[in-house]
Motif scaffolding. Sequence first.
Motif, PDB file in Angstrom:
ATOM      1  N   ASP A 138      55.021  21.075  59.309  1.00 56.71           N
ATOM      2  CA  ASP A 138      54.606  21.560  57.975  1.00 56.71           C
ATOM      3  C   ASP A 138      55.075  20.639  56.849  1.00 56.71           C
ATOM      4  N   LYS A 139      55.932  19.671  57.159  1.00 52.55           N
ATOM      5  CA  LYS A 139      56.432  18.735  56.154  1.00 52.55           C
ATOM      6  C   LYS A 139      55.660  17.421  56.146  1.00 52.55           C
ATOM      7  N   LEU A 140      54.705  17.277  57.073  1.00 50.17           N
ATOM      8  CA  LEU A 140      53.982  16.017  57.232  1.00 50.17           C
ATOM      9  C   LEU A 140      52.569  16.097  56.672  1.00 50.17           C
ATOM     10  N   SER A 141      51.999  14.930  56.410  1.00 49.65           N
ATOM     11  CA  SER A 141      50.615  14.867  55.954  1.00 49.65           C
ATOM     12  C   SER A 141      49.683  15.273  57.096  1.00 49.65           C
ATOM     13  N   ALA A 142      48.456  15.618  56.758  1.00 48.48           N
ATOM     14  CA  ALA A 142      47.466  15.977  57.774  1.00 48.48           C
ATOM     15  C   ALA A 142      47.261  14.817  58.750  1.00 48.48           C
ATOM     16  N   GLU A 143      47.265  13.602  58.228  1.00 46.78           N
ATOM     17  CA  GLU A 143      47.081  12.418  59.081  1.00 46.78           C
ATOM     18  C   GLU A 143      48.245  12.264  60.061  1.00 46.78           C
ATOM     19  N   ASP A 144      49.478  12.385  59.566  1.00 49.39           N
ATOM     20  CA  ASP A 144      50.648  12.244  60.433  1.00 49.39           C
ATOM     21  C   ASP A 144      50.745  13.392  61.437  1.00 49.39           C
ATOM     22  N   ASN A 145      50.294  14.571  61.070  1.00 48.07           N
ATOM     23  CA  ASN A 145      50.325  15.707  61.984  1.00 48.07           C
ATOM     24  C   ASN A 145      49.501  15.463  63.239  1.00 48.07           C
ATOM     25  N   GLU A 146      48.445  14.655  63.138  1.00 46.86           N
ATOM     26  CA  GLU A 146      47.576  14.374  64.286  1.00 46.86           C
ATOM     27  C   GLU A 146      48.129  13.247  65.172  1.00 46.86           C
ATOM     28  N   LYS A 147      49.129  12.533  64.699  1.00 47.96           N
ATOM     29  CA  LYS A 147      49.737  11.459  65.489  1.00 47.96           C
ATOM     30  C   LYS A 147      50.507  12.056  66.672  1.00 47.96           C
ATOM     31  N   LEU A 148      50.773  11.208  67.664  1.00 55.16           N
ATOM     32  CA  LEU A 148      51.449  11.678  68.874  1.00 55.16           C
ATOM     33  C   LEU A 148      52.962  11.601  68.751  1.00 55.16           C
ATOM     34  N   MET A 149      53.588  12.748  68.975  1.00 51.24           N
ATOM     35  CA  MET A 149      55.039  12.826  69.016  1.00 51.24           C
ATOM     36  C   MET A 149      55.524  12.394  70.401  1.00 51.24           C
ATOM     37  N   HIS A 150      54.736  12.732  71.434  1.00 51.58           N
ATOM     38  CA  HIS A 150      55.101  12.363  72.805  1.00 51.58           C
ATOM     39  C   HIS A 150      53.858  12.392  73.687  1.00 51.58           C
ATOM     40  N   ILE A 151      53.759  11.377  74.561  1.00 51.76           N
ATOM     41  CA  ILE A 151      52.711  11.350  75.570  1.00 51.76           C
ATOM     42  C   ILE A 151      53.309  10.744  76.837  1.00 51.76           C
ATOM     43  N   ALA A 152      52.853  11.228  77.978  1.00 52.84           N
ATOM     44  CA  ALA A 152      53.386  10.743  79.258  1.00 52.84           C
ATOM     45  C   ALA A 152      52.243  10.577  80.253  1.00 52.84           C
ATOM     46  N   LEU A 153      52.204   9.414  80.899  1.00 50.15           N
ATOM     47  CA  LEU A 153      51.178   9.099  81.893  1.00 50.15           C
ATOM     48  C   LEU A 153      51.859   8.628  83.175  1.00 50.15           C
ATOM     49  N   PRO A 154      51.688   9.397  84.286  1.00 50.72           N
ATOM     50  CA  PRO A 154      52.279   8.936  85.543  1.00 50.72           C
ATOM     51  C   PRO A 154      51.559   7.686  86.037  1.00 50.72           C
ATOM     52  N   ILE A 155      52.345   6.734  86.535  1.00 54.75           N
ATOM     53  CA  ILE A 155      51.808   5.484  87.083  1.00 54.75           C
ATOM     54  C   ILE A 155      52.506   5.248  88.418  1.00 54.75           C
ATOM     55  N   GLY A 156      51.766   5.238  89.480  1.00 50.81           N
ATOM     56  CA  GLY A 156      52.353   4.942  90.787  1.00 50.81           C
ATOM     57  C   GLY A 156      53.228   6.070  91.300  1.00 50.81           C
ATOM     58  N   ASN A 157      54.202   5.718  92.098  1.00 47.96           N
ATOM     59  CA  ASN A 157      55.078   6.687  92.760  1.00 47.96           C
ATOM     60  C   ASN A 157      56.320   6.977  91.937  1.00 47.96           C
TER      61      ASN A 157
END
Length: 142
Positions: free
Chosen positions: A42-61
């Motif tokens: 609620d303290k961020l701009s609409a643009e910043d709110n859509e940015k990623l705080m965290h993302i994780a993609l498994p790769i391999g084992n």
Amino acid sequence: MAAINPYLNFLGNTEEAFNFYKSVFGGEFLAVQRFKDTPEGDKLSAEDNEKLMHIALPIGNGNVLMGTDALESMGHTLTFGNNFSLSISADSKEEADKIFNGLSEGGDVELPLQDMFWGAYFGMVNDKFGVKWMVNYDYPKN
């Protein structure tokens, strides 16, 4: 042994970068969290709110590639440099080619994939997001 999971920071294009990595490595995201879903949203701009705080993609084992958008509005700063590389160990020469060619798209090949003196097929590339990658396939030992 503990897993080593690289965590990448970007200046607002984390989602684009991770969609690219997903196209290279395949798989599904384990987590996608936006800043709007945090207590600070609620303290961020609409643009910043859509940015990623965290993302994780498994790769391999057991490996997970993770990332975030470094928001200047939250006091984050980011300096791109050459102080790290991500090393991928392929299971075959064909897999090494596929990964290397995918990461090379729009990027800068530093060392084309080639047979090396240590008994591996190896190459280095800087992808289109400025991330340095080393792709290696160790030939079977006789």
